[in-house]
Design an enzyme around this catalytic site. Structure first.
Site, PDB file in Angstrom:
ATOM      1  N   ARG A 268       1.006  -1.088   0.094  1.00 30.04           N
ATOM      2  CA  ARG A 268      -0.323   0.370   0.002  1.00 30.04           C
ATOM      3  C   ARG A 268       0.820   1.215  -0.345  1.00 30.04           C
ATOM      4  O   ARG A 268       2.049   1.687   0.990  1.00 30.04           O
ATOM      5  CB  ARG A 268      -0.881  -0.169   1.301  1.00 30.04           C
ATOM      6  CG  ARG A 268      -0.503  -0.002   2.550  1.00 30.04           C
ATOM      7  CD  ARG A 268      -1.842   0.041   3.573  1.00 30.04           C
ATOM      8  NE  ARG A 268      -0.875  -0.245   4.741  1.00 30.04           N
ATOM      9  CZ  ARG A 268      -0.361   0.793   5.742  1.00 30.04           C
ATOM     10  NH1 ARG A 268      -0.302   1.935   5.166  1.00 30.04           N
ATOM     11  NH2 ARG A 268      -0.277   1.288   6.954  1.00 30.04           N
ATOM     12  N   HIS A 272      -2.335   3.859   5.845  1.00 33.83           N
ATOM     13  CA  HIS A 272      -3.635   2.379   6.010  1.00 33.83           C
ATOM     14  C   HIS A 272      -5.205   2.839   6.201  1.00 33.83           C
ATOM     15  O   HIS A 272      -5.827   2.167   5.708  1.00 33.83           O
ATOM     16  CB  HIS A 272      -3.646   2.174   8.072  1.00 33.83           C
ATOM     17  CG  HIS A 272      -4.356   0.665   8.453  1.00 33.83           C
ATOM     18  ND1 HIS A 272      -4.325  -0.490   7.681  1.00 33.83           N
ATOM     19  CD2 HIS A 272      -5.587   1.119   8.920  1.00 33.83           C
ATOM     20  CE1 HIS A 272      -5.124  -1.038   8.742  1.00 33.83           C
ATOM     21  NE2 HIS A 272      -5.647  -0.553   8.886  1.00 33.83           N
ATOM     22  N   TYR A 282       6.535   5.118  10.168  1.00 37.45           N
ATOM     23  CA  TYR A 282       7.528   4.004  10.739  1.00 37.45           C
ATOM     24  C   TYR A 282       7.432   3.395   9.533  1.00 37.45           C
ATOM     25  O   TYR A 282       8.587   1.957   9.751  1.00 37.45           O
ATOM     26  CB  TYR A 282       6.418   3.065  11.113  1.00 37.45           C
ATOM     27  CG  TYR A 282       4.210   2.991  10.612  1.00 37.45           C
ATOM     28  CD1 TYR A 282       4.406   2.243   9.282  1.00 37.45           C
ATOM     29  CD2 TYR A 282       4.068   4.002  11.080  1.00 37.45           C
ATOM     30  CE1 TYR A 282       3.490   2.646   8.759  1.00 37.45           C
ATOM     31  CE2 TYR A 282       2.544   3.973  10.146  1.00 37.45           C
ATOM     32  CZ  TYR A 282       2.390   2.839   9.406  1.00 37.45           C
ATOM     33  OH  TYR A 282       1.310   3.210   7.975  1.00 37.45           O
TER      34      TYR A 282
END
Length: 369
Positions: A268, A272, A282
């Protein structure tokens, strides 16, 4: 120069004792066919439609992101990077097959028959977004992580008991493969040989948790072995490979052999969801850039352009058409009736009890002022 992949036989992978979990690939990052033996029998028109669908999905993603930031769309889970995984799989099933999507699987829902307007209403939390026509064989997107796997097992068993030559198809992410519902779903379906296709869209991250933290298993496809069902890993950025594997798996399931677990390796590109997640906290830039070079649209574009089937002009035409489609759909969604508290209360019970009746009357009085 294209390097031919070590030969893989998809039919051989469709075995409950299969231990070959190499990634199935047909088209590489440069748009070269590296495994011609697996190339599905597709017309030029079908190949062009594949690319058209992926461009449609990418523009839908971009416009949905913009609409969300404008406050015109509610919950949204980005799909950029997963177009081949999502649309390659849905293209290989029948309209009478039952789709049980997760919240990132709106593109499949629309391609399976759901009007885009209803997809937008679902994102807004409007009840009309969940009122499907009888000819749409699907459930609304599941928000609970992995819960659709248990539902798909039940739907698949129902199809079997009714002697339907159809499958239930469902999706989760790599994070969902760590949920109890994941194991319960594949185990139940495997035990009853229910015709289900279980997809794990391994996009690298479960929100901020990387794939390697999810499990010590070398692949997610191999988790199928514990349930006694076939597990196959496929290049989820390669629409041809996803289509070919899904088509074979569907044939296997409707023949009475039971379910199949398919892990699609994808990524992706965005967060999210647009509900506060920031992937820059991250994930590093180098990782993202490495995966962007594997973009499913880039490789299909190169493949079709080399065949004389695609051009920048044609792509721009598709983009403009999609933008108009989205514009019309969001305008229609804006015209949906406003939801009222009294309507929510009325739907609680077939016959409201005294307390509920009092509350309905109270809110109806407020709503008419």
């Amino acid at each position: 120069m294209a390097t031919k992949q070590t030969k893989i036989d998809i039919d051989a992978l469709l075995s409950s004792t299969n231990t070959d979990f190499r990634m199935v690939q047909i088209m590489d990052e440069e748009g070269n066919i590296v495994n011609p033996d697996l190339m599905p029998d597709l017309s030029d028109e079908q190949l062009v439609q594949f690319m058209t669908d992926m461009v449609w999905s990418r523009i839908l993603h971009e416009r949905s992101t913009a609409l969300n930031r404008q406050g015109r769309l509610g919950f949204y889970a980005p799909t950029a990077g997963q177009e081949a995984s999502q649309l390659g799989s849905i293209a290989a099933i029948d309209k009478e097959d039952v789709l049980l999507p997760g919240y990132r699987d709106v593109p499949q829902l629309v391609k399976h028959g759901l009007p885009l307007t209803q997809a937008f209403l679902w994102s807004r939390g409007h009840v009309d977004g969940n009122k499907y026509a009888d000819d749409i064989k699907a459930l609304p997107p599941q928000i609970i992580i992995g819960a659709q796997y248990v539902q798909a097992a039940g739907v698949a068993l129902g199809l079997k008991k009714r002697n339907k030559k159809n499958v239930a198809i469902t999706y989760t992410g790599d994070g969902g493969s760590s949920q109890g519902d994941f194991y319960e779903g594949i185990n139940f379906a495997g035990s009853y040989k229910a015709p289900a296709l279980f997809f794990i869209q391994n996009n690298g991250w479960a929100i901020s948790t990387p794939r390697h933290v999810q499990t010590a298993a070398q692949t997610l496809a191999q988790k199928a072995m514990a349930a006694g069902i076939p597990g196959i890993q496929v290049d989820g950025m390669d629409m041809l490979a996803v289509y070919a594997v899904t088509k074979k798996a569907r044939e296997y399931a409707v023949a009475g052999n039971g379910p199949v677990l398919i892990e699609t390796i994808c990524y992706r590109f965005g967060p999210h969801t647009l509900s506060g997640d920031d992937p820059t906290r991250y994930r590093d830039t180098a990782e993202l850039e490495g995966w962007q070079a594997k973009d499913p649209l880039i490789r299909m574009r190169k493949f079709l352009t080399a065949k004389g089937l695609w051009s920048e002009e044609k792509e721009n035409e598709v983009i403009e058409s999609v933008k108009e489609e989205i514009k019309d759909a969001i305008k229609e969604a804006d015209q949906a009736p406003k939801q009222k508290v009294s309507d929510f209360l009325k739907s609680m019970f077939e016959e409201p009890n005294q307390t509920m009746a009092e509350q309905i009357a109270y809110y109806e009085a407020k709503e008419t002022k």
